[in-house]
Design a protein around this motif. Structure first.
Motif, PDB file in Angstrom:
ATOM      1  N   ALA A  42      25.752  90.901  36.029  1.00 12.16           N
ATOM      2  CA  ALA A  42      26.711  91.201  34.967  1.00 12.16           C
ATOM      3  C   ALA A  42      27.202  92.642  35.073  1.00 12.16           C
ATOM      4  CB  ALA A  42      26.080  90.961  33.597  1.00 12.16           C
ATOM      5  N   ALA A  43      26.298  93.538  35.471  1.00 11.41           N
ATOM      6  CA  ALA A  43      26.628  94.963  35.554  1.00 11.41           C
ATOM      7  C   ALA A  43      27.579  95.281  36.704  1.00 11.41           C
ATOM      8  CB  ALA A  43      25.361  95.793  35.693  1.00 11.41           C
ATOM      9  N   THR A  44      27.804  94.332  37.609  1.00 12.98           N
ATOM     10  CA  THR A  44      28.728  94.584  38.713  1.00 12.98           C
ATOM     11  C   THR A  44      30.187  94.565  38.263  1.00 12.98           C
ATOM     12  OG1 THR A  44      28.798  92.240  39.351  1.00 12.98           O
ATOM     13  CG2 THR A  44      27.142  93.636  40.434  1.00 12.98           C
ATOM     14  N   CYS A  45      30.448  94.152  37.014  1.00 14.11           N
ATOM     15  CA  CYS A  45      31.815  94.193  36.480  1.00 14.11           C
ATOM     16  C   CYS A  45      32.358  95.612  36.555  1.00 14.11           C
ATOM     17  CB  CYS A  45      31.821  93.700  35.031  1.00 14.11           C
ATOM     18  SG  CYS A  45      33.381  93.991  34.154  1.00 14.11           S
ATOM     19  N   VAL A  77      37.662  82.840  38.503  1.00 12.71           N
ATOM     20  CA  VAL A  77      38.272  82.636  39.819  1.00 12.71           C
ATOM     21  C   VAL A  77      38.886  83.931  40.341  1.00 12.71           C
ATOM     22  CG1 VAL A  77      40.114  81.445  41.072  1.00 12.71           C
ATOM     23  CG2 VAL A  77      38.711  80.181  39.433  1.00 12.71           C
ATOM     24  N   GLU A  78      39.573  84.664  39.466  1.00 13.52           N
ATOM     25  CA  GLU A  78      40.292  85.867  39.887  1.00 13.52           C
ATOM     26  C   GLU A  78      39.425  87.126  39.882  1.00 13.52           C
ATOM     27  OE1 GLU A  78      43.081  85.674  41.185  1.00 13.52           O
ATOM     28  OE2 GLU A  78      44.090  83.899  40.411  1.00 13.52           O
ATOM     29  N   CYS A  79      38.245  87.067  39.278  1.00 15.81           N
ATOM     30  CA  CYS A  79      37.397  88.258  39.197  1.00 15.81           C
ATOM     31  C   CYS A  79      36.964  88.704  40.591  1.00 15.81           C
ATOM     32  CB  CYS A  79      36.159  87.968  38.345  1.00 15.81           C
ATOM     33  SG  CYS A  79      34.975  89.341  38.296  1.00 15.81           S
ATOM     34  N   PRO A  80      37.236  89.952  40.980  1.00 14.86           N
ATOM     35  CA  PRO A  80      36.860  90.407  42.325  1.00 14.86           C
ATOM     36  C   PRO A  80      35.353  90.525  42.531  1.00 14.86           C
ATOM     37  CG  PRO A  80      37.700  92.249  41.041  1.00 14.86           C
ATOM     38  CD  PRO A  80      37.954  91.013  40.229  1.00 14.86           C
ATOM     39  N   LYS A  81      34.591  90.525  41.452  1.00  8.37           N
ATOM     40  CA  LYS A  81      33.136  90.631  41.556  1.00  8.37           C
ATOM     41  C   LYS A  81      32.428  89.312  41.227  1.00  8.37           C
ATOM     42  CE  LYS A  81      33.406  94.847  42.818  1.00  8.37           C
ATOM     43  NZ  LYS A  81      33.114  95.215  44.222  1.00  8.37           N
ATOM     44  N   GLY A  82      33.201  88.264  40.997  1.00 12.64           N
ATOM     45  CA  GLY A  82      32.616  86.948  40.770  1.00 12.64           C
ATOM     46  C   GLY A  82      31.770  86.853  39.515  1.00 12.64           C
ATOM     47  N   ILE A  83      32.153  87.575  38.454  1.00 12.29           N
ATOM     48  CA  ILE A  83      31.405  87.518  37.198  1.00 12.29           C
ATOM     49  C   ILE A  83      31.463  86.088  36.655  1.00 12.29           C
ATOM     50  CG2 ILE A  83      31.204  88.417  34.855  1.00 12.29           C
ATOM     51  CD1 ILE A  83      30.589  90.486  37.005  1.00 12.29           C
TER      52      ILE A  83
END
Length: 248
Positions: free
Chosen positions: A157-160, A223-229
């Protein structure tokens, strides 16, 4: 590669703005998308025109500033990357590429492709922190055991990076994936339990006050999140919110 760029140009926040076409040539497929924009801006400066304003900083997929809407997709056609990590080999010679700023009421356009995402900062300020004992009786960071599954989920989660792709890709301009990630990263850890009730109530309240829409579970944000949250963070935030509402 020779390309035609259709770029949103807007002088300032009060300007109406419009799409402007720019041809660019001799673009290497190994260039990043931002390097291609650098080439365009050098060309515009040489011609005595105003360069295109766009946000960028680290250019390593870490800071989240390079947020562009490219051919109808946040961060462009690739997956799991930010705009600065998008390479021109994803496009073909002769392509027309449409480039716009992220569109959301809570993300007003400042100039050209630059938007004001300080709404995210205010949401985090509302509750995205944990207490730290600074009285001289501080506890060592590793003194409290944390279940590995919880630690892994909290780290995920913190990778956002707060880029706003979730908001830009949502038909409701919802920020629930972002807020869910920020709530989850602390809700899963024992150190984050002190403010758990106030955190989720305050962050959700601030999110609503900023003008973000609600979630209708279409999944475009993930889908669009670059970090796959993961969307699981929204479900966790909803559970935390219900618990906090009953407690209060």
């Amino acid at each position: 590669m020779n390309l035609t760029l259709k770029i949103w140009r807007q002088k300032n926040a009060s300007d109406k703005g419009k799409m402007v076409d720019y041809p660019v040539s001799d673009i290497s497929p190994d260039m990043s998308f931002l390097e291609m924009l650098d080439v365009l801006n050098e060309q515009l400066i040489e011609q005595g025109e105003q360069p295109v304003a766009f946000d960028h900083d680290c250019r390593e997929g870490i800071c989240g500033m390079c947020s562009l809407y490219i051919n109808g997709e946040a961060h462009g056609p690739d997956r799991g990357v930010t705009t600065c990590q998008l390479h021109m080999r994803m496009f073909k010679d002769g392509d027309t590429i449409t480039i716009e700023p992220f569109r959301a009421t809570a993300f007003p356009v400042i100039k050209d492709l630059v938007v004001d995402r300080s709404a995210f900062d205010r949401v985090q300020h509302a509750g995205g922190f944990i207490s730290v004992n600074t009285s001289g009786n501080t506890i060592d960071a590793n003194a409290i055991p944390v279940n590995k599954h919880d630690a892994d989920d909290a780290f995920a989660a913190a990778t956002c990076i707060g880029c706003g792709a979730c908001v830009a890709s949502c038909k409701n301009s919802s920020a629930m994936l972002f807020v869910g990630a920020k709530v989850s990263q602390f809700a899963l850890l024992p150190q984050g339990q002190v403010e758990a009730t106030d955190r989720v109530l305050n962050m959700v309240k601030q999110m609503d006050e900023e003008g973000f829409g609600n979630c209708t579970n279409t999944g475009a944000c993930e889908v669009e999140c670059p970090k796959g949250i993961s969307l699981e963070n929204i479900a966790r935030m909803n559970r935390e919110y219900l618990k906090a509402a009953f407690k209060s």
